[in-house]
Scaffold this active site. Structure first.
Site, short mmCIF file in Angstrom:
data_model
loop_
_atom_site.label_atom_id
_atom_site.label_comp_id
_atom_site.label_asym_id
_atom_site.label_seq_id
_atom_site.Cartn_x
_atom_site.Cartn_y
_atom_site.Cartn_z
N ARG A 157 0.82 -1.21 0.00
CA ARG A 157 0.00 0.00 0.00
C ARG A 157 0.85 1.27 0.00
O ARG A 157 0.56 2.22 -0.71
CB ARG A 157 -0.93 -0.01 1.22
CG ARG A 157 -2.04 -1.02 1.11
CD ARG A 157 -2.70 -1.26 2.44
NE ARG A 157 -1.84 -2.07 3.29
CZ ARG A 157 -2.26 -3.01 4.12
NH1 ARG A 157 -3.55 -3.25 4.24
NH2 ARG A 157 -1.40 -3.71 4.86
N ILE A 158 1.92 1.28 0.81
CA ILE A 158 2.74 2.50 0.90
C ILE A 158 3.54 2.69 -0.40
O ILE A 158 3.63 3.80 -0.93
CB ILE A 158 3.67 2.44 2.13
CG1 ILE A 158 2.83 2.39 3.41
CG2 ILE A 158 4.62 3.64 2.16
CD1 ILE A 158 3.61 2.06 4.68
N ARG A 179 7.41 -9.11 -4.36
CA ARG A 179 7.27 -10.57 -4.39
C ARG A 179 6.23 -10.99 -5.43
O ARG A 179 6.42 -11.90 -6.18
CB ARG A 179 6.88 -11.10 -3.01
CG ARG A 179 8.09 -11.68 -2.28
CD ARG A 179 7.67 -12.36 -1.06
NE ARG A 179 6.64 -11.57 -0.38
CZ ARG A 179 6.23 -11.81 0.86
NH1 ARG A 179 6.75 -12.79 1.52
NH2 ARG A 179 5.31 -11.07 1.44
N ILE A 238 12.52 3.83 4.07
CA ILE A 238 11.48 4.12 5.07
C ILE A 238 10.85 2.81 5.54
O ILE A 238 9.78 2.80 6.13
CB ILE A 238 10.37 5.06 4.52
CG1 ILE A 238 9.75 4.49 3.24
CG2 ILE A 238 10.89 6.45 4.30
CD1 ILE A 238 8.42 5.13 2.87
N ALA A 239 11.55 1.67 5.26
CA ALA A 239 10.96 0.37 5.56
C ALA A 239 11.30 -0.07 6.97
O ALA A 239 10.51 0.13 7.91
CB ALA A 239 11.43 -0.65 4.52
N ARG A 240 12.45 -0.66 7.15
CA ARG A 240 12.90 -1.12 8.45
C ARG A 240 14.41 -1.15 8.48
O ARG A 240 15.03 -1.39 7.42
CB ARG A 240 12.42 -2.56 8.72
CG ARG A 240 11.07 -2.68 9.38
CD ARG A 240 11.08 -2.21 10.83
NE ARG A 240 9.77 -2.30 11.43
CZ ARG A 240 8.79 -1.40 11.33
NH1 ARG A 240 8.97 -0.31 10.64
NH2 ARG A 240 7.63 -1.59 11.95
N GLU A 269 18.41 0.41 15.70
CA GLU A 269 17.95 1.72 16.18
C GLU A 269 17.40 1.60 17.61
O GLU A 269 16.92 0.52 17.98
CB GLU A 269 16.88 2.29 15.23
CG GLU A 269 15.59 1.50 15.16
CD GLU A 269 14.62 2.05 14.11
OE1 GLU A 269 15.01 2.26 12.95
OE2 GLU A 269 13.45 2.25 14.50
N HIS A 287 12.97 7.56 12.67
CA HIS A 287 11.80 6.68 12.51
C HIS A 287 10.49 7.43 12.74
O HIS A 287 9.72 7.11 13.66
CB HIS A 287 11.92 5.47 13.46
CG HIS A 287 11.10 4.30 13.02
ND1 HIS A 287 11.46 2.99 13.23
CD2 HIS A 287 9.90 4.23 12.37
CE1 HIS A 287 10.55 2.17 12.74
NE2 HIS A 287 9.59 2.91 12.21
N ILE A 288 10.26 8.42 11.88
CA ILE A 288 9.09 9.30 12.07
C ILE A 288 8.16 9.31 10.85
O ILE A 288 7.32 10.19 10.72
CB ILE A 288 9.51 10.75 12.40
CG1 ILE A 288 10.46 11.31 11.32
CG2 ILE A 288 10.14 10.84 13.78
CD1 ILE A 288 10.65 12.83 11.41
C1 GLV Z 1 6.29 2.05 11.55
O1 GLV Z 1 7.44 1.82 11.29
C2 GLV Z 1 5.24 1.11 11.36
O2 GLV Z 1 5.52 -0.07 11.05
O3 GLV Z 1 4.09 1.49 11.54
#
Ligand code: GLV
Length: 328
Positions: A157-158, A179, A238-240, A269, A287-288
């Site tokens: 979705r993102i 995937r 912006i994932a992990r 982190e 992580h915002i």
């Molecule tokens: C933030 O990193 C989330 O997974 O919502």
């Protein structure tokens, strides 16, 4: 009848806490202490439910020590802090907070891309340090964003939200790898072309990472992948943390192997790899990506609503697993 006891493991909006208190006996942590695994396990004692953030790990050890636990609601869309198979085996329902943060997180991905490509924070640091004495023709000359090629790794979705912004707002060429391929309709809507990961890395001017973290996605971007990218390219995560090999990235940035990176998430982190802190061509945020007041409120409320729905109706709103046994 006494109310079921739950733990809210980190500070959240007081009004959300109040709404939970109508249904549950709540132990909260408004001091926002970050508990060790042992402390979290201890605080879980006697609790049938918990509201966690991505910082609290729910694993087999904690579950074994808390056989009374029935549900944990994560205030995050990502849930790599949950051992979902262990939770399912222990009869513990897991939930996350999808959808409510999609557009906000996509906005942030774009903000980080713009800041990185157009060298916004780097130039602000220069200005604040008092180094700006004259206009120069190539001062902080960055990379073009409009009309450039963005390669999106992870097209959930993102990722789709970023693709729409890129294609419709900035006239970018969008490539993606995931995937599974999107339906033809969704590909058309996002104006996105499916390519191999290798082609994506070789051809993108900007690489955007939006893949969920798992053992398989660990170090999706390491030294070999960075070597495939254009020297002028930017990389945005912006994932992990853990999707990128941060040590390899710091080396590539220092060597000018890629132009710049924008990182909202980090391996280990809130610690940040010390070599990343030394290079100037990286934009770092803590992580915002989902952090607007409206969205964080919606995430907290959805996590709370999941707990209430499960314990009062036997059905969570956005569950991550299915249990065989009775609900609450
Ligand atoms: C933030 O990193 C989330 O997974 O919502």
């Amino acid at each position: 009848m006494s109310k079921p006891s739950i733990l809210v493991a980190r500070a959240i909006f007081p009004e959300v806490l109040q709404s939970l208190a109508q249904v549950f006996e709540v132990e909260s942590n408004q001091a926002d202490e970050v508990w060790s695994a042992a402390e979290l396990t201890r605080r879980m004692q006697g609790k049938v439910g918990a509201l966690t953030t991505g910082s609290e790990r729910i694993d087999a050890m904690l579950l074994q020590a808390n056989p009374q636990l029935k549900m944990v609601a994560n205030m995050a869309v990502g849930f790599n802090n949950f051992d979902v198979p262990a939770m399912t085996a222990a009869g513990v329902l897991a939930s996350n907070t999808p959808d409510v943060l999609t557009e906000t997180t996509a906005d942030f991905g774009f903000a980080l891309l713009m800041a990185t490509a157009r060298r916004i924070t780097e130039s602000e640091h220069f200005l604040r340090a008092g180094h700006w004495t004259k206009w120069s023709y190539d001062m902080f000359a960055g990379a073009e964003v409009h009309g450039a090629t963005i390669g999106i790794l992870g097209m959930g979705r993102i990722g789709q939200g970023i693709a729409r912004r890129a294609a419709h707002g900035f006239g970018m060429n969008v490539t993606y790898n995931n995937r599974s391929r999107l339906s033809a309709d969704l590909e058309a809507e996002c104006k996105a072309r499916y390519v191999t990961k290798e082609e994506l890395l070789k051809t993108a001017d900007h690489v955007m990472l939006v893949v969920p973290y798992s053992a398989e996605s660990h170090h999706t971007i390491g030294a070999p992948e960075l070597a495939l990218m254009k020297r002028t390219a930017t990389l945005v995560n912006i994932a992990r943390g853990g999707i990128v090999d941060d040590a390899a990235l710091a080396k590539a940035l220092a060597a000018g192997q890629i132009a710049a990176a924008g990182l909202d998430v980090f391996e280990g982190e809130p610690k940040v790899h010390p070599e990343l802190l030394k290079v100037s061509n990286v934009v770092l945020t803590p992580h915002i990506a989902s952090s607007t007041v409206k969205t964080r409120r919606a995430m907290a409320q959805l996590a709370a609503d999941n707990l209430v729905a499960y314990f009062t109706k036997g059905q969570a709103l956005t569950p991550l697993n299915t249990l065989n046994g009775a609900a609450a």
